[in-house]
Every structure is written in structure tokens, then in C-alpha cells.
Design a protein around this motif. Structure first.
Motif, mmCIF file in Angstrom:
data_model
loop_
_atom_site.group_PDB
_atom_site.id
_atom_site.type_symbol
_atom_site.label_atom_id
_atom_site.label_comp_id
_atom_site.label_asym_id
_atom_site.label_seq_id
_atom_site.Cartn_x
_atom_site.Cartn_y
_atom_site.Cartn_z
ATOM 1 N N ASP A 111 0.853 -1.184 0.000
ATOM 2 C CA ASP A 111 0.000 0.000 0.000
ATOM 3 C C ASP A 111 0.894 1.241 0.000
ATOM 4 O OD1 ASP A 111 0.197 1.063 3.011
ATOM 5 O OD2 ASP A 111 0.054 -1.124 3.054
ATOM 6 N N LEU A 112 0.349 2.337 -0.467
ATOM 7 C CA LEU A 112 1.114 3.576 -0.641
ATOM 8 C C LEU A 112 1.706 4.061 0.689
ATOM 9 C CD1 LEU A 112 1.926 5.542 -2.864
ATOM 10 C CD2 LEU A 112 -0.135 6.875 -2.374
ATOM 11 N N GLU A 113 0.966 3.932 1.757
ATOM 12 C CA GLU A 113 1.433 4.393 3.071
ATOM 13 C C GLU A 113 2.696 3.646 3.497
ATOM 14 O OE1 GLU A 113 -0.129 4.652 7.725
ATOM 15 O OE2 GLU A 113 -1.516 4.050 6.138
ATOM 16 N N THR A 114 2.716 2.324 3.265
ATOM 17 C CA THR A 114 3.894 1.529 3.632
ATOM 18 C C THR A 114 5.095 1.913 2.778
ATOM 19 O OG1 THR A 114 2.511 -0.322 4.341
ATOM 20 C CG2 THR A 114 4.810 -0.815 3.856
ATOM 21 N N THR A 115 4.860 2.102 1.481
ATOM 22 C CA THR A 115 5.948 2.513 0.581
ATOM 23 C C THR A 115 6.557 3.829 1.033
ATOM 24 O OG1 THR A 115 4.950 1.392 -1.314
ATOM 25 C CG2 THR A 115 6.518 3.134 -1.815
ATOM 26 N N GLU A 116 5.712 4.781 1.346
ATOM 27 C CA GLU A 116 6.198 6.095 1.798
ATOM 28 C C GLU A 116 6.968 5.978 3.110
ATOM 29 O OE1 GLU A 116 2.473 8.168 1.830
ATOM 30 O OE2 GLU A 116 2.827 9.072 -0.142
ATOM 31 N N ARG A 117 6.496 5.111 4.005
ATOM 32 C CA ARG A 117 7.167 4.932 5.296
ATOM 33 C C ARG A 117 8.547 4.292 5.112
ATOM 34 N NH1 ARG A 117 3.247 2.638 7.696
ATOM 35 N NH2 ARG A 117 3.879 0.464 7.450
ATOM 36 N N GLU B 155 10.827 6.986 3.621
ATOM 37 C CA GLU B 155 11.142 8.026 4.606
ATOM 38 C C GLU B 155 12.133 7.525 5.654
ATOM 39 O OE1 GLU B 155 8.852 10.798 7.960
ATOM 40 O OE2 GLU B 155 7.680 9.679 6.473
ATOM 41 N N GLU C 8 2.975 5.353 -6.937
ATOM 42 C CA GLU C 8 1.962 4.288 -6.979
ATOM 43 C C GLU C 8 2.431 3.113 -7.824
ATOM 44 O OE1 GLU C 8 -1.714 6.047 -8.234
ATOM 45 O OE2 GLU C 8 -2.005 7.138 -6.351
ATOM 46 N N SER D 190 4.753 1.215 -5.655
ATOM 47 C CA SER D 190 3.994 0.484 -4.634
ATOM 48 C C SER D 190 3.397 -0.800 -5.191
ATOM 49 C CB SER D 190 2.870 1.365 -4.080
ATOM 50 O OG SER D 190 3.384 2.464 -3.383
#
Length: 346
Positions: free
Chosen positions: A125-131, A134, A207, A210
Motif C-alpha cells: 500500500d502507498l502508506e507503507t511505501t512512503e514509510r 522516509e 503508486e 507500490s
């Protein structure tokens, strides 16, 4: 001997004063597809391989399984080559968990990822990729305070398939150009999985990543983006995908990066790392190893196209050679460690 294929990077290794060897581990459900990888004795056991590789690299033995990871043919993990090669250096070994389903029973750095799914549906999911990006970038920034060079290896079964999907999804000609731990590269199966994954691909770069990338690739890219010095991506065709992700976020960073691999990857007739590295625009060097002189068949078969690379074996061998080790020295050390494993197994 170390050979340069693309670019000029060896001098950076010779002048580096302080560097660690970082192993980034992760899993994806792609490795559960029967026949797609031999990085484990069975599809189910592939989820143990990264944790076991990390343990063997650091400890010289495995805790999550009672032996080292092997292929279905009984050939040992390339972590054996990595540990043997790093014994000629004084590098600090660090393990980064980007999203491994089985966790190693040793200290490691966690970047808040999770195991990847089947890329035919969605990897992360996008949130995990961003985390992951980061936290990995922050890690790279922190490592800049101590080191002037990073050597980053990987362990993730089926990683060449996700790498091919990432490269193709980002606009490169990558179909059938990634390698395999088997001499019989399952190209048709990989191609089918990748083409299925590329259907209904989002237009947004993050995306796309991801959907297609595994957690290891994302973390390696993040660490590299945060680090201010030079970076040797210790791996095969997978690392061209990591470089491609880095390029999406900071094209200038590629001038500080080279891929360090083995002779068996560069000369593999079933893949084409040179084409991929040229397309991405990243330097490429390799360790010209010859395992035909080994006293163990399980090591000599590297010359027949088995294993080839993994757990940063190429990059670790390059470090050994920078520190004065010759091919014969590395093979002798690999043989010694393999003999110890066989004795402990029996």
C-alpha cells in the motif's frame, strides 16, 4: 581481479576510509509462485531465506532454520561467499529489515516495512511505501555522519521478478533481461507474472513502485537517497531496478553509485545486466571469481550457472580484493567454511 564494465568507480573503493556492509532483507508472495525461484528448498521455505541469510552473515550459523538456506538441488546460499569474503576486511555488518515475513534472531534495524504481496495484485500500500522510503532515507542520512561509502547487499527470493516488473513499469526494456539463481532461468513464467502485474498500472511514479516493487528495492533506494557519500550496490540485475528507483527521485545521485556484482552475472547468457545498467545510466563493476578450483562440488557448480549472486556476494568479493585477497584466497576461505558446515550438518 576487479573489472570495470561501465563507468569508473574502483578508485572510490580504494580511497574509502570507513564503510559498512549493509544487508537489506525482505520477502514477497511472488516467491510462493511454484517454479519462479530456487532461493529455498521449497516455495514455503523461501520466506525463511532472508532471515537465515542475515543470521549466517553475522553469526556463521542460522537460528530460524537448522541449516543454511539451500536450493532444491542442495547448493548453499551465497551468504557463504559473502561471509568468507568479508573475513578479509574489517567492515561493520548491519542488517536492515525492509519487510521480511520471518525475522532474524539477531539485532537488526527496522524501517517500518512489511512483506510484499503478489505484484499481479499489489505489492504494497502507498502508506507503507512512503514509510519505507522516509525511514530508509533517514537511515542513509544518519550513516553519512560516520561513513564515506556504503556497500549494500540484498536477500529476497524472487527479487529478479519484481525487479523486472519495476524496470519495465518505469519505461525500460527489461523483459527477459533479469537473472536467476538457476541455470535454467524460468523466463516464460517471469514474463507472464510481470505482464500480468503491468496491467492497469497507475500513472503516478510512487503508486507504480507500490504496485510493482518489493520492500527491499524501496529500502535500498531510500538509504541511497539519504546517504551523502559513494554507494556500491552489491548485487546483480535487481540492483539495476534499485538504481532506476533512485533515478526517479534524484537523477544526479547516480553519479555516486556503482553496481558491484560477480562474473557469473555479467557473463550470464540468460540475462543482460550490461544492457540494463546502460539504460539506467549506472556504473557496473564485477569480481572476476573462478570457483572451478574449489574442492567442493556445491561450490564448483557456480561455474555452471547456479546461484551466481546474492547476499551481496559480488560486492563482498570486490571488498576482499580491494583489501589484497586473491581469487585463490577467497575460494580457500569459502571451502573452509563449507567444510565446517558439512561437518556440523553430519
Amino acid at each position: 581481479m576487479i573489472k570495470e564494465v561501465l563507468g569508473s568507480f574502483i578508485e572510490n573503493l580504494k580511497t574509502a576510509k570507513n564503510y559498512p556492509f549493509i544487508l537489506v532483507i525482505a520477502t514477497t508472495d511472488v516467491s510462493l509462485i511454484p517454479g519462479i525461484t530456487v532461493a529455498g528448498a521449497s516455495p514455503e521455505l523461501t520466506h525463511f531465506t532472508p532471515a537465515a541469510d542475515a543470521e549466517f552473515l553475522v553469526l556463521g550459523k542460522c537460528k530460524v532454520i537448522n541449516t543454511v538456506p539451500i536450493t532444491p538441488d542442495g547448493i548453499p546460499t551465497p551468504a557463504l561467499v559473502t561471509r568468507a569474503s568479508l573475513s578479509f576486511t574489517r567492515v561493520t555488518k548491519l542488517v536492515v529489515n525492509a519487510g521480511s515475513r520471518i525475522l532474524p534472531k539477531i539485532p537488526f534495524i527496522d524501517v517500518g516495512g512489511k512483506p510484499g504481496g503478489d505484484i499481479r495484485k499489489y505489492s504494497l500500500d502507498l502508506e507503507t511505501t512512503e514509510r519505507i522510503i522516509e525511514n530508509s532515507t533517514l537511515l542513509g542520512e544518519e550513516l553519512s555522519n560516520t561513513f564515506d561509502l556504503l556497500v549494500i547487499g540484498e536477500s529476497i527470493p524472487a527479487g529478479t521478478t519484481t525487479a523486472m516488473a519495476v524496470l519495465q513499469g518505469l519505461g525500460y526494456d527489461a523483459i527477459d533481461k533479469v537473472s536467476s539463481a538457476s541455470p535454467n532461468n524460468p523466463k516464460e513464467l517471469k514474463r507472464k507474472v510481470v505482464l500480468d502485474a503491468l496491467k492497469n498500472l497507475p500513472s503516478n511514479t510512487l503508486e507504480k513502485i507500490s504496485k510493482l516493487a518489493d520492500p527491499m528495492l524501496i529500502s535500498v533506494a531510500g538509504i541511497s537517497l539519504g546517504f551523502k557519500g559513494k554507494i556500491l550496490l552489491a548485487g546483480g540485475t535487481q540492483m539495476t531496478a534499485a538504481a532506476a528507483i533512485i533515478k526517479e527521485f534524484n537523477k544526479e545521485k547516480l553519479k555516486d553509485i556503482a553496481i558491484g556484482t560477480t562474473k557469473w552475472i555479467v557473463k550470464d547468457k540468460c540475462s543482460d545486466i550490461i544492457s540494463l545498467a546502460k539504460q539506467v545510466g549506472v556504473a557496473l563493476i564485477y569480481a572476476d571469481l573462478d570457483f572451478s578450483i574449489s574442492k567442493h562440488k556445491g561450490i564448483r557448480v557456480y561455474e555452471e550457472g547456479y546461484v551466481k549472486e546474492g547476499v551481496g556476494a559480488g560486492g563482498a568479493s570486490i571488498l576482499a580484493m580491494i583489501n589484497g585477497a586473491k581469487n585463490e584466497d577467497i575460494v580457500r576461505r569459502v571451502d573452509e567454511m563449507y567444510s565446517e558446515l558439512l561437518i556440523s550438518k553430519n
